[in-house]
Design a protein around this motif. Structure first.
Motif, mmCIF file in Angstrom:
data_model
loop_
_atom_site.group_PDB
_atom_site.id
_atom_site.type_symbol
_atom_site.label_atom_id
_atom_site.label_comp_id
_atom_site.label_asym_id
_atom_site.label_seq_id
_atom_site.Cartn_x
_atom_site.Cartn_y
_atom_site.Cartn_z
ATOM 1 N N VAL A 1 1.006 -1.232 -0.234
ATOM 2 C CA VAL A 1 0.237 -0.029 -0.072
ATOM 3 C C VAL A 1 0.982 1.250 0.007
ATOM 4 C CG1 VAL A 1 -1.782 1.574 1.281
ATOM 5 C CG2 VAL A 1 -1.919 -1.160 1.083
ATOM 6 N N ILE A 2 0.646 2.053 -0.992
ATOM 7 C CA ILE A 2 1.183 3.540 -1.007
ATOM 8 C C ILE A 2 0.553 4.544 -0.460
ATOM 9 C CG2 ILE A 2 2.058 5.120 -2.820
ATOM 10 C CD1 ILE A 2 4.003 2.843 -2.548
ATOM 11 N N SER A 3 -0.707 4.599 -0.483
ATOM 12 C CA SER A 3 -1.480 5.417 0.023
ATOM 13 C C SER A 3 -2.946 5.083 0.009
ATOM 14 C CB SER A 3 -1.557 6.743 -0.851
ATOM 15 O OG SER A 3 -1.954 6.617 -2.316
ATOM 16 N N VAL A 4 -4.090 5.637 0.584
ATOM 17 C CA VAL A 4 -5.339 5.423 0.582
ATOM 18 C C VAL A 4 -6.192 6.938 0.069
ATOM 19 C CG1 VAL A 4 -5.443 3.542 2.233
ATOM 20 C CG2 VAL A 4 -5.692 5.860 2.890
ATOM 21 N N MET A 5 -7.205 6.463 -0.638
ATOM 22 C CA MET A 5 -8.067 7.528 -0.928
ATOM 23 C C MET A 5 -9.212 7.703 -0.199
ATOM 24 S SD MET A 5 -6.227 8.761 -3.694
ATOM 25 C CE MET A 5 -7.621 10.054 -4.287
ATOM 26 N N ILE A 6 -9.312 8.822 0.325
ATOM 27 C CA ILE A 6 -10.333 8.963 1.249
ATOM 28 C C ILE A 6 -11.535 9.873 0.858
ATOM 29 C CG2 ILE A 6 -10.777 9.781 3.897
ATOM 30 C CD1 ILE A 6 -7.777 9.431 4.300
ATOM 31 N N ASP A 7 -12.811 9.452 1.086
ATOM 32 C CA ASP A 7 -13.939 10.571 0.963
ATOM 33 C C ASP A 7 -13.767 11.880 1.821
ATOM 34 O OD1 ASP A 7 -16.882 10.621 -0.500
ATOM 35 O OD2 ASP A 7 -16.545 11.706 1.191
ATOM 36 N N LYS A 8 -13.524 12.811 1.480
ATOM 37 C CA LYS A 8 -13.250 13.677 2.373
ATOM 38 C C LYS A 8 -14.541 14.356 3.185
ATOM 39 C CE LYS A 8 -12.532 17.134 -1.364
ATOM 40 N NZ LYS A 8 -11.463 17.734 -2.295
ATOM 41 N N PHE A 9 -15.576 13.900 2.427
ATOM 42 C CA PHE A 9 -16.911 14.247 3.245
ATOM 43 C C PHE A 9 -17.160 13.292 4.271
ATOM 44 C CE2 PHE A 9 -17.076 16.641 -0.716
ATOM 45 C CZ PHE A 9 -17.565 17.907 -0.188
ATOM 46 N N SER A 10 -17.259 11.826 3.992
ATOM 47 C CA SER A 10 -17.608 10.851 5.021
ATOM 48 C C SER A 10 -16.531 10.421 5.703
ATOM 49 C CB SER A 10 -18.213 9.875 4.263
ATOM 50 O OG SER A 10 -17.238 9.090 3.393
ATOM 51 N N VAL B 1 -1.860 13.620 0.651
ATOM 52 C CA VAL B 1 -1.827 14.944 0.557
ATOM 53 C C VAL B 1 -2.872 15.721 1.719
ATOM 54 C CG1 VAL B 1 -1.436 15.053 -1.774
ATOM 55 C CG2 VAL B 1 -3.791 14.805 -1.198
ATOM 56 N N ILE B 2 -3.634 14.781 2.523
ATOM 57 C CA ILE B 2 -4.514 15.234 3.457
ATOM 58 C C ILE B 2 -3.844 16.261 4.505
ATOM 59 C CG2 ILE B 2 -4.730 13.473 5.055
ATOM 60 C CD1 ILE B 2 -7.782 13.602 4.991
ATOM 61 N N ARG B 3 -2.605 15.771 4.723
ATOM 62 C CA ARG B 3 -1.820 16.689 5.847
ATOM 63 C C ARG B 3 -1.571 18.072 4.984
ATOM 64 N NH1 ARG B 3 2.798 15.109 8.831
ATOM 65 N NH2 ARG B 3 4.176 16.956 9.615
ATOM 66 N N GLY B 4 -2.123 19.026 6.006
ATOM 67 C CA GLY B 4 -2.111 20.342 5.429
ATOM 68 C C GLY B 4 -3.361 21.073 5.103
ATOM 69 N N THR B 5 -4.236 20.216 5.412
ATOM 70 C CA THR B 5 -5.903 20.775 5.244
ATOM 71 C C THR B 5 -6.018 21.573 6.479
ATOM 72 O OG1 THR B 5 -6.509 18.862 4.141
ATOM 73 C CG2 THR B 5 -8.260 20.103 5.029
ATOM 74 N N LYS B 6 -6.797 22.764 6.310
ATOM 75 C CA LYS B 6 -6.931 23.696 7.211
ATOM 76 C C LYS B 6 -8.098 23.242 8.146
ATOM 77 C CE LYS B 6 -3.525 26.836 6.683
ATOM 78 N NZ LYS B 6 -3.224 27.627 5.307
#
Lengths: 128, 128
Positions: free
Chosen positions: A39-48, B22-27
């Motif tokens: 695993v390199i990263s995960v894609m997260i739903d930024k709302f849920s 890239v979630i790091r840095g979100t305000k």
């Protein structure tokens, strides 16, 4: 954080949280026990806040020719005995799966690509 | 990835996924519009893939004296107009909230700490 292997913790005390900073590097295996990638990263739903895909690296040498395979999260099962994820996916099928290269990053806002990705992993209709 | 600000995308085409890279840095802001801090990482349930906490950095200078505040995910609302998260939390209350320092990392497997954290953010019982 998370220096303790899950298998060293009694089942009743399994630590279920993992930091987004350390999820990178978690191994992915298939049902046959083959190591498919990492695993390199995960894609997260930024709302849920629900993870939608794990992005797995596969092949390559020192980053050259490395391919990234987004895997739908619902297909991954965390196995605390191996300390990694297990997926019902053989190597041949993975080779045919949608992927992208570091030099040609996936545009996640590309609906066509997303549809192709999701369709690839849809279960085949039952034969009759 | 994600070089396009959410506000530049028509509402019908909002790109909802964000990479853990890239979630790091979100305000993070509060309802009064105060900038409270910046997301450093998220804590993900490795079985369900649901984000449980966002870890926010707060204060400090060049990392000195920096404090990390885990915020329960369900309290955060993503606001695509500001391109960040909004939480109903005033600055004074944040100062009193459970936090940890870089030099003294939180042991997430510490149930007592987790309980204290979750209790802090539990809504107060209605007055009567």
């Amino acid at each position: 954080m998370l220096k303790v292997a899950a298998k060293d913790i009694p089942a009743t005390k399994v630590h279920t949280l993992i930091s987004s900073e350390v999820i990178r590097g978690t191994k992915v295996y298939n049902f046959a026990g083959d190591h498919l990638g990492t695993v390199i990263s995960v894609m997260i739903d930024k709302f849920s806040g629900q993870v939608a895909y794990a992005v797995m690296s596969f092949g390559g040498f020192l980053g050259l020719g490395e391919k990234y395979h987004p895997l739908p999260w619902h297909m991954l099962k965390f196995d605390q005995n191996v300390g990694g994820y297990v997926i019902d996916l053989d190597k041949e099928r993975l080779l045919a799966a949608p992927s992208y290269a570091l030099t040609d990053p996936l545009r996640w806002e590309d609906d066509e690509w997303r549809t192709r990705l999701d369709n690839f992993y849809k279960p085949a209709p039952p034969k009759r």
